[in-house]
Design a protein around this motif. Structure first.
Motif, PDB file in Angstrom:
ATOM      1  N   ALA A 178       8.583   3.437  -3.587  1.00 21.39           N
ATOM      2  CA  ALA A 178       8.325   3.793  -2.432  1.00 21.39           C
ATOM      3  C   ALA A 178       6.664   3.879  -2.326  1.00 21.39           C
ATOM      4  O   ALA A 178       6.260   3.688  -1.080  1.00 21.39           O
ATOM      5  CB  ALA A 178       8.840   5.168  -2.054  1.00 21.39           C
ATOM      6  N   SER A 179       6.009   4.364  -3.257  1.00 25.03           N
ATOM      7  CA  SER A 179       4.751   4.634  -3.142  1.00 25.03           C
ATOM      8  C   SER A 179       3.839   3.196  -3.168  1.00 25.03           C
ATOM      9  O   SER A 179       2.345   3.305  -2.862  1.00 25.03           O
ATOM     10  CB  SER A 179       3.974   5.384  -4.399  1.00 25.03           C
ATOM     11  OG  SER A 179       4.231   4.604  -5.655  1.00 25.03           O
ATOM     12  N   LEU A 180       4.383   2.198  -3.328  1.00 27.08           N
ATOM     13  CA  LEU A 180       3.672   0.855  -3.130  1.00 27.08           C
ATOM     14  C   LEU A 180       4.399   0.156  -2.162  1.00 27.08           C
ATOM     15  O   LEU A 180       3.944  -1.170  -1.817  1.00 27.08           O
ATOM     16  CB  LEU A 180       4.321  -0.155  -4.632  1.00 27.08           C
ATOM     17  CG  LEU A 180       3.720   0.544  -5.821  1.00 27.08           C
ATOM     18  CD1 LEU A 180       4.410  -0.146  -7.061  1.00 27.08           C
ATOM     19  CD2 LEU A 180       2.381   0.307  -6.033  1.00 27.08           C
ATOM     20  N   ALA A 181       4.632   0.945  -0.950  1.00 27.71           N
ATOM     21  CA  ALA A 181       5.414   0.388   0.085  1.00 27.71           C
ATOM     22  C   ALA A 181       4.233  -0.557   0.762  1.00 27.71           C
ATOM     23  O   ALA A 181       4.433  -1.563   1.484  1.00 27.71           O
ATOM     24  CB  ALA A 181       5.864   1.227   1.123  1.00 27.71           C
ATOM     25  N   TYR A 200       9.904  -6.190  -7.640  1.00 34.90           N
ATOM     26  CA  TYR A 200       9.771  -5.095  -8.585  1.00 34.90           C
ATOM     27  C   TYR A 200      10.704  -5.321  -9.629  1.00 34.90           C
ATOM     28  O   TYR A 200      12.006  -5.696  -9.555  1.00 34.90           O
ATOM     29  CB  TYR A 200      10.124  -3.689  -7.915  1.00 34.90           C
ATOM     30  CG  TYR A 200       9.179  -3.334  -6.666  1.00 34.90           C
ATOM     31  CD1 TYR A 200       8.084  -2.814  -6.680  1.00 34.90           C
ATOM     32  CD2 TYR A 200       9.911  -3.626  -5.452  1.00 34.90           C
ATOM     33  CE1 TYR A 200       7.413  -2.038  -5.579  1.00 34.90           C
ATOM     34  CE2 TYR A 200       9.214  -3.332  -4.435  1.00 34.90           C
ATOM     35  CZ  TYR A 200       7.842  -2.899  -4.577  1.00 34.90           C
ATOM     36  OH  TYR A 200       7.358  -2.300  -3.380  1.00 34.90           O
ATOM     37  N   LEU A 212      -1.157   0.097  -7.181  1.00 35.43           N
ATOM     38  CA  LEU A 212      -1.149   0.035  -5.964  1.00 35.43           C
ATOM     39  C   LEU A 212      -2.782  -0.713  -5.911  1.00 35.43           C
ATOM     40  O   LEU A 212      -3.075  -1.793  -5.170  1.00 35.43           O
ATOM     41  CB  LEU A 212      -1.403   0.995  -5.293  1.00 35.43           C
ATOM     42  CG  LEU A 212      -1.841   1.426  -3.936  1.00 35.43           C
ATOM     43  CD1 LEU A 212      -0.852   0.704  -3.028  1.00 35.43           C
ATOM     44  CD2 LEU A 212      -1.920   2.841  -3.371  1.00 35.43           C
ATOM     45  N   ASP A 252      -3.414   1.063 -12.311  1.00 34.21           N
ATOM     46  CA  ASP A 252      -3.099   1.635 -10.923  1.00 34.21           C
ATOM     47  C   ASP A 252      -2.405   0.293 -10.206  1.00 34.21           C
ATOM     48  O   ASP A 252      -3.239  -0.552  -9.621  1.00 34.21           O
ATOM     49  CB  ASP A 252      -4.235   1.954 -10.532  1.00 34.21           C
ATOM     50  CG  ASP A 252      -4.262   2.604  -9.057  1.00 34.21           C
ATOM     51  OD1 ASP A 252      -3.160   1.994  -8.511  1.00 34.21           O
ATOM     52  OD2 ASP A 252      -4.967   3.674  -8.688  1.00 34.21           O
ATOM     53  N   SER A 303      13.698  12.335  -0.830  1.00 34.38           N
ATOM     54  CA  SER A 303      13.356  13.782  -0.995  1.00 34.38           C
ATOM     55  C   SER A 303      14.729  14.641  -1.321  1.00 34.38           C
ATOM     56  O   SER A 303      15.995  14.061  -0.673  1.00 34.38           O
ATOM     57  CB  SER A 303      12.738  14.718   0.257  1.00 34.38           C
ATOM     58  OG  SER A 303      13.299  14.353   1.386  1.00 34.38           O
ATOM     59  N   ALA A 339      14.276   1.901  -1.209  1.00 32.32           N
ATOM     60  CA  ALA A 339      12.840   2.145  -1.107  1.00 32.32           C
ATOM     61  C   ALA A 339      11.940   0.641  -1.167  1.00 32.32           C
ATOM     62  O   ALA A 339      10.849   0.788  -0.670  1.00 32.32           O
ATOM     63  CB  ALA A 339      12.269   2.863  -2.374  1.00 32.32           C
ATOM     64  N   GLU A 346      12.416   4.820  -8.005  1.00 33.16           N
ATOM     65  CA  GLU A 346      12.524   4.881  -6.593  1.00 33.16           C
ATOM     66  C   GLU A 346      11.314   5.372  -5.910  1.00 33.16           C
ATOM     67  O   GLU A 346      10.653   4.748  -4.964  1.00 33.16           O
ATOM     68  CB  GLU A 346      13.782   5.298  -6.082  1.00 33.16           C
ATOM     69  CG  GLU A 346      14.043   7.053  -6.280  1.00 33.16           C
ATOM     70  CD  GLU A 346      14.730   7.025  -7.597  1.00 33.16           C
ATOM     71  OE1 GLU A 346      15.721   7.993  -7.438  1.00 33.16           O
ATOM     72  OE2 GLU A 346      14.643   6.546  -8.516  1.00 33.16           O
ATOM     73  N   TYR A 347      10.806   6.359  -6.580  1.00 37.00           N
ATOM     74  CA  TYR A 347       9.509   7.040  -6.073  1.00 37.00           C
ATOM     75  C   TYR A 347       8.186   6.159  -6.259  1.00 37.00           C
ATOM     76  O   TYR A 347       7.467   6.119  -5.053  1.00 37.00           O
ATOM     77  CB  TYR A 347       9.171   8.462  -6.700  1.00 37.00           C
ATOM     78  CG  TYR A 347      10.561   9.339  -6.521  1.00 37.00           C
ATOM     79  CD1 TYR A 347      10.790   9.875  -5.218  1.00 37.00           C
ATOM     80  CD2 TYR A 347      11.405   9.753  -7.638  1.00 37.00           C
ATOM     81  CE1 TYR A 347      11.752  10.903  -5.233  1.00 37.00           C
ATOM     82  CE2 TYR A 347      12.575  10.549  -7.560  1.00 37.00           C
ATOM     83  CZ  TYR A 347      12.689  11.155  -6.198  1.00 37.00           C
ATOM     84  OH  TYR A 347      13.835  11.749  -5.966  1.00 37.00           O
ATOM     85  N   ALA A 348       8.138   5.717  -7.316  1.00 33.55           N
ATOM     86  CA  ALA A 348       7.034   4.671  -7.641  1.00 33.55           C
ATOM     87  C   ALA A 348       7.010   3.382  -6.746  1.00 33.55           C
ATOM     88  O   ALA A 348       6.109   2.869  -6.151  1.00 33.55           O
ATOM     89  CB  ALA A 348       7.093   4.297  -8.958  1.00 33.55           C
TER      90      ALA A 348
END
Length: 442
Positions: free
Chosen positions: A300-303, A310, A268, A266, A431, A156, A296-298
């Motif tokens: 990925a959301s910051l890509a 990180y 991002l 926040d 996913s 991620a 990993e989801y957080a």
């Protein structure tokens, strides 16, 4: 080769009591029945991957080798077993002289695995192999879970830096093992000095909010840190007001400031604002590090965020919700004596539900498609098909009780990068899904 690259093993205590009592009572009963020395084959594998995961990562092999090497019963341990009436006198005599003298094969550390993969195979007498069951499983289940989570986070992160910082969120000894497993899975550094000392993993760390609160002003705190650690240090900028802190940080350290760390809000939005502010102040080379309960989801959301590294703690050392791999260690073949000429006979548990196993001493290979991408995990007990002979996965780890496969931790890390790159692209999806490779038995 620098010996420190292999991990500092001096002063490692015996691992013999890192086990369950029934391992010893089975040995006692087998000694009495005359079956303890029957040549046996045990395999560690998992029947399924943790829910939603697409591949597993083998980690902990090096620690297993240490555990096998240090599995012996000293006088104090034997006295404990005697005083607690755990086993009888003949069994105590057997344990007093115990050293594993068999062979161990396994997937090399850093390799990926799938349901049914014979991740580790121990061969020797029944007694000596069964004694290792609990310590092998405790290491592989923990370390492989952490490495799998780390691998997902590394994927991620897309090449951005990853800092393991979970020591305060788990047991002090598991923190060291977690840092090691995370490094194999793709993390670059750790905050844990014990992990750095034992395994030569690069360590990092500067200051926490308490250091800022200690001083009369944020400027005083930044000045103290820069004076001590240099302009390339990382300043924590979210104790009070982030915008004011970034401005103060550049005023104190200059445009040579190494990095700023953001630990709340926040991420991002804040990262974008901080990047813009740093650039406007001329600190175009100052990096941004983000922390704060990432997984990993957080990540990925910051890509799309201007983040350079990180820091991950809690979610990593708990396997990102999957703290074990549910590996088991089962007897799959045995002879009727210790004689090497006595043929091995497949054995397997045949119970109701999902707890069945497949008998026989197994090999494993990974079949590739015409583009060189893995397409199946192939497992068998008979001859290896010629087209798979060069793709076998198990390597020799212990021969006649002697470790023969120690390697630098970086070798396992590099192996994982290569193994993950050889999987279908869908393996990188976060996913939930089925294992990216099917397991085929031949």
């Amino acid at each position: 080769m620098n010996s420190a690259d292999l991990g500092r093993r001096v002063g490692v205590p015996s691992t013999a009591l890192f086990t369950d009592q029934y391992e010893l009572t089975m040995v006692q009963a087998a000694l009495k029945a005359g079956t303890a020395d029957r040549r046996s084959v045990f395999e560690a594998f998992t029947r399924r991957l943790p829910e939603g995961r697409r591949y597993g990562v083998v980690a902990g092999t090096g620690r297993v080798l240490d555990a096998v090497e240090n599995f012996h019963f000293d006088d104090e341990m034997l006295a404990f077993l005697r005083d607690q009436n755990v086993v009888d006198a003949p069994t105590l005599d057997y344990l007093a002289d115990f050293r594993f003298s068999g062979d161990i094969w396994g997937y090399p550390e850093g390799e990926v695995y799938f349901p049914g993969s014979p991740i580790l195979r121990a061969e020797g007498s029944f007694a000596e192999c069964v004694l290792l069951e609990t310590v092998i499983l405790s290491i592989l289940n923990h370390d492989s879970a952490i490495a799998a989570a780390a691998s997902r986070m590394s994927s991620a992160a897309g090449g951005r830096g990853l800092i393991e910082m979970g020591a305060r969120r788990t047991h002090e000894l598991s923190a060291v093992a977690s840092a090691r497993a995370a490094y194999i899975g793709g993390f670059d550094t750790t905050s844990d000095l014990a992990a750095g000392f034992r395994y030569n993993i690069p360590t990092v760390g500067t200051s926490a909010h308490a250091f800022t609160l200690l001083h009369d002003s944020e400027r005083d705190a930044f000045r103290a840190q820069v004076d001590s650690l240099g302009r390339d240090t990382t300043l924590l900028v979210d104790t009070y007001d982030v915008t004011a802190a970034v401005r103060t940080a550049v005023e104190v350290a200059g445009t040579e400031l190494g990095a700023v760390r953001i630990d709340s809000g926040d991420l991002l939005l804040v990262a974008h604002r901080v990047r813009q502010q740093l650039d406007e102040l001329g600190a175009t080379d100052t990096k941004i590090v983000v922390t704060s309960d990432l997984d990993e989801y957080a990540i990925a959301s910051l890509a799309a965020a201007p983040v350079d590294a990180y820091g991950v703690g809690t979610q990593l050392v708990t396997g990102s919700g999957q703290p074990t791999c549910s590996m088991v260690y089962k007897l799959v073949a045995r002879a009727t004596s210790a004689d090497p000429a006595d043929p091995l006979r497949p054995v397997a548990k045949k119970s109701l539900g999902a707890k069945t196993s497949i008998g026989g001493r197994k090999w494993a290979a990974r079949r590739l498609d015409e583009d060189g991408v893995a397409e199946a995990e192939v497992i068998g007990t008979g001859p290896v098909p010629p087209e798979l002979a060069g793709r076998q996965l198990l390597v020799e780890l212990v021969r006649g009780g002697e470790v023969v496969a120690r390697e630098p931790l970086d070798a396992a890390r590099e192996r994982h990068i290569a193994a993950r790159a050889g999987l279908p692209m869908s393996a990188m999806q976060l996913s939930r899904g089925e294992p990216v490779l099917p397991t085929e038995y031949v």
